[in-house]
Write a protein that holds these residues in place. Structure first.
Motif, PDB file in Angstrom:
ATOM      1  N   PRO A   1      21.032 -34.266  44.193  1.00 33.90           N
ATOM      2  CA  PRO A   1      21.122 -33.026  43.426  1.00 33.90           C
ATOM      3  C   PRO A   1      22.317 -33.087  42.479  1.00 33.90           C
ATOM      4  O   PRO A   1      23.280 -33.812  42.721  1.00 33.90           O
ATOM      5  CB  PRO A   1      21.332 -31.945  44.495  1.00 33.90           C
ATOM      6  N   ASP A   2      22.259 -32.320  41.413  1.00 33.84           N
ATOM      7  CA  ASP A   2      23.367 -32.245  40.466  1.00 33.84           C
ATOM      8  C   ASP A   2      24.224 -31.040  40.828  1.00 33.84           C
ATOM      9  O   ASP A   2      23.765 -29.898  40.731  1.00 33.84           O
ATOM     10  CB  ASP A   2      22.821 -32.095  39.046  1.00 33.84           C
ATOM     11  N   PRO A   3      25.486 -31.251  41.240  1.00 32.45           N
ATOM     12  CA  PRO A   3      26.325 -30.118  41.635  1.00 32.45           C
ATOM     13  C   PRO A   3      26.875 -29.318  40.462  1.00 32.45           C
ATOM     14  O   PRO A   3      27.578 -28.328  40.676  1.00 32.45           O
ATOM     15  CB  PRO A   3      27.461 -30.791  42.424  1.00 32.45           C
ATOM     16  N   PHE A   4      26.573 -29.741  39.225  1.00 31.08           N
ATOM     17  CA  PHE A   4      27.035 -28.979  38.066  1.00 31.08           C
ATOM     18  C   PHE A   4      26.531 -27.536  38.198  1.00 31.08           C
ATOM     19  O   PHE A   4      25.340 -27.313  38.434  1.00 31.08           O
ATOM     20  CB  PHE A   4      26.511 -29.618  36.778  1.00 31.08           C
ATOM     21  N   PRO A   5      27.415 -26.545  38.082  1.00 24.56           N
ATOM     22  CA  PRO A   5      27.023 -25.161  38.384  1.00 24.56           C
ATOM     23  C   PRO A   5      25.795 -24.662  37.631  1.00 24.56           C
ATOM     24  O   PRO A   5      25.024 -23.860  38.170  1.00 24.56           O
ATOM     25  CB  PRO A   5      28.274 -24.359  37.996  1.00 24.56           C
TER      26      PRO A   5
ATOM     27  N   GLU B   1      19.196 -35.007  39.710  1.00 26.06           N
ATOM     28  CA  GLU B   1      18.339 -33.834  39.517  1.00 26.06           C
ATOM     29  C   GLU B   1      18.159 -33.502  38.037  1.00 26.06           C
ATOM     30  O   GLU B   1      19.145 -33.385  37.299  1.00 26.06           O
ATOM     31  CB  GLU B   1      18.969 -32.637  40.233  1.00 26.06           C
TER      32      GLU B   1
ATOM     33  N   CYS C   1      18.082 -31.556  34.725  1.00 21.10           N
ATOM     34  CA  CYS C   1      18.856 -30.367  34.387  1.00 21.10           C
ATOM     35  C   CYS C   1      17.933 -29.207  34.017  1.00 21.10           C
ATOM     36  O   CYS C   1      16.784 -29.407  33.608  1.00 21.10           O
ATOM     37  CB  CYS C   1      19.830 -30.663  33.250  1.00 21.10           C
TER      38      CYS C   1
ATOM     39  N   HIS D   1      34.552 -31.653  40.539  1.00 17.32           N
ATOM     40  CA  HIS D   1      35.110 -30.977  41.707  1.00 17.32           C
ATOM     41  C   HIS D   1      36.626 -30.800  41.652  1.00 17.32           C
ATOM     42  O   HIS D   1      37.161 -29.813  42.164  1.00 17.32           O
ATOM     43  CB  HIS D   1      34.740 -31.739  42.981  1.00 17.32           C
TER      44      HIS D   1
ATOM     45  N   SER E   1      22.669 -27.320  39.825  1.00 18.75           N
ATOM     46  CA  SER E   1      22.869 -27.036  41.248  1.00 18.75           C
ATOM     47  C   SER E   1      21.618 -26.558  41.980  1.00 18.75           C
ATOM     48  O   SER E   1      21.573 -25.478  42.546  1.00 18.75           O
ATOM     49  CB  SER E   1      23.985 -25.987  41.387  1.00 18.75           C
ATOM     50  N   GLY E   2      20.568 -27.396  41.932  1.00 18.43           N
ATOM     51  CA  GLY E   2      19.355 -27.106  42.681  1.00 18.43           C
ATOM     52  C   GLY E   2      18.279 -26.388  41.890  1.00 18.43           C
ATOM     53  O   GLY E   2      17.118 -26.339  42.321  1.00 18.43           O
ATOM     54  N   ARG E   3      18.627 -25.850  40.733  1.00 20.02           N
ATOM     55  CA  ARG E   3      17.644 -25.087  39.967  1.00 20.02           C
ATOM     56  C   ARG E   3      16.534 -25.962  39.401  1.00 20.02           C
ATOM     57  O   ARG E   3      15.388 -25.543  39.309  1.00 20.02           O
ATOM     58  CB  ARG E   3      18.344 -24.318  38.847  1.00 20.02           C
TER      59      ARG E   3
END
Length: 380
Positions: free
Chosen positions: A114-118, A86, A88, A156, A121-123
């Protein structure tokens, strides 16, 4: 980077084809982009790749910028952009990629995962969709997740991905009954090990290996594309037996070196080691973590993504017992040692086969007469 290629038909098959190429591109960043993830990007129009790029080094341009910097909306009006992660949406070392892609207005964006980096995270996906760009997610997702498994583990679990490495005979021995182990594997296999070390953030070993072999634990490849990066060297030494004259201590000012010991160790020797440039970490009394777990937590705090474990059977067994290993690289040489030769993994072991950890073969690669078997822990 603009490219030319043969035409590939549209549809799901084309999506898998182009994303597969983007994943192969992303792999070129291994060892240079950490702690960032590896990312590849390809822009396709009318069945032809018109641009491609990958994240080449930490702090450098991200894959989307490498691929699309020379293109504008007119070039991408009918194009699909394939990206393995995803885009950034936050400022870090570089500006965010999702707005950069949005400015170029591709018709469609395909994202592997998707990138789970806070901070993302979907943005990034949401930003593109809200602007009216078609976004599909999940093409080759499993492959993309496997590619960036070290990044995901650090994110994680706050620990680096651990690859355990050993070389053994056909009958599973790493040394003869007298301890002779130089060399079980071939020159080509050992060259591959040095190439791999150059892509690691850390090398971990035990004091037994230091006392037996006096290793350097540096990367010394004869053939390597790009500058050689040496990993942090970590020695687990509960009773602080490391000789002051060993190669690791002698070169500590040149190559970062950590020794992990217990609180009961000699304070004078700790200070002497520190004066030579060694970073001595002391595990306090009452800690439930082992020196290995303490070291992994420390490396994770410092955003080390990938560590290689090269050690003797006692530490290797302990690592397995504590579920600290994610991947195994095992070089098998065409020799048989027999007798009471030494095996690669000690530790407590298991009583029943049903309790054994299950490993999945990732690759099998010949190096002359040797073969490298790479396994990942199932569901890792």
């Amino acid at each position: 980077m603009t490219v030319g290629s043969h035409r590939v038909a549209s549809g799901d098959e084309a999506d898998r084809y182009w994303m597969g190429l983007a994943i192969e591109l992303a792999k070129k960043g291994r060892g240079f982009v950490e702690p960032n993830p590896m990312v590849g990007c390809i822009a396709v129009a009318n069945g032809h790749a018109i641009a491609q790029g990958f994240h080449q080094r930490y702090g450098g341009h991200h894959a989307e910028v490498e691929a699309l910097a020379g293109l504008g909306p007119a070039d991408l009006r009918e194009a699909t952009v394939y990206v393995t992660l995803e885009p950034c949406s936050h400022f870090g070392k570089t500006p965010p990629c999702a707005p950069f892609v949005l400015e170029r207005r591709p018709k469609r964006v395909v994202v592997a995962m998707p990138d789970p980096f806070p901070a993302v995270s979907g943005r990034g996906i949401a930003l593109l969709r809200e602007a009216g760009i078609e976004v599909d997610v999940g093409v080759h997702r499993s492959e993309a997740e496997q590619l960036n498994a070290p990044y995901l583990k650090l994110l994680h679990f706050k620990r680096p991905w651990v690859t355990a490495k050993w070389a053994m005979s056909l009958d599973g021995a790493i040394a003869t009954k007298s301890g002779d182990s130089k060399w079980i594997s071939s020159d080509r296999s050992r060259e591959r090990v040095h190439q791999t070390r150059a892509k690691m953030d850390a090398m971990i070993t035990g004091i037994g290996t230091v006392l037996a072999d006096n290793p350097m634990l540096t990367a010394r490849p004869k053939q390597y594309n790009g500058p050689v990066r040496n990993p942090i060297r970590v020695v687990l030494d509960r009773n602080l037996r490391i000789p002051l004259e060993c190669q690791l201590v002698a070169s500590a000012n040149e190559h970062p070196t950590i020794v992990v010991t217990l609180q009961r160790s000699s304070s004078r020797k700790i200070e002497t080691l520190r004066s030579t440039g060694v970073d001595v970490l002391v595990l306090e009394e009452g800690e439930t973590r082992s020196t290995l777990e303490f070291a992994l937590d420390h490396l994770g705090t410092h955003r080390c993504t990938h560590a290689m474990l090269e050690c003797g059977p006692a530490l290797m067994g302990h690592a397995m017992d504590r579920n600290c290993v994610d991947e195994i690289e095992c070089f098998v040489a065409p020799i048989v040692l027999g007798g009471n030769s030494i095996r690669p993994v000690g530790g407590s072991g298991i009583e029943k086969l049903c309790d054994a950890q299950h490993w999945v073969l990732s690759s099998s690669t010949p190096f002359g007469d040797d073969i490298l078997l790479t396994y990942r822990l199932a569901n890792s």
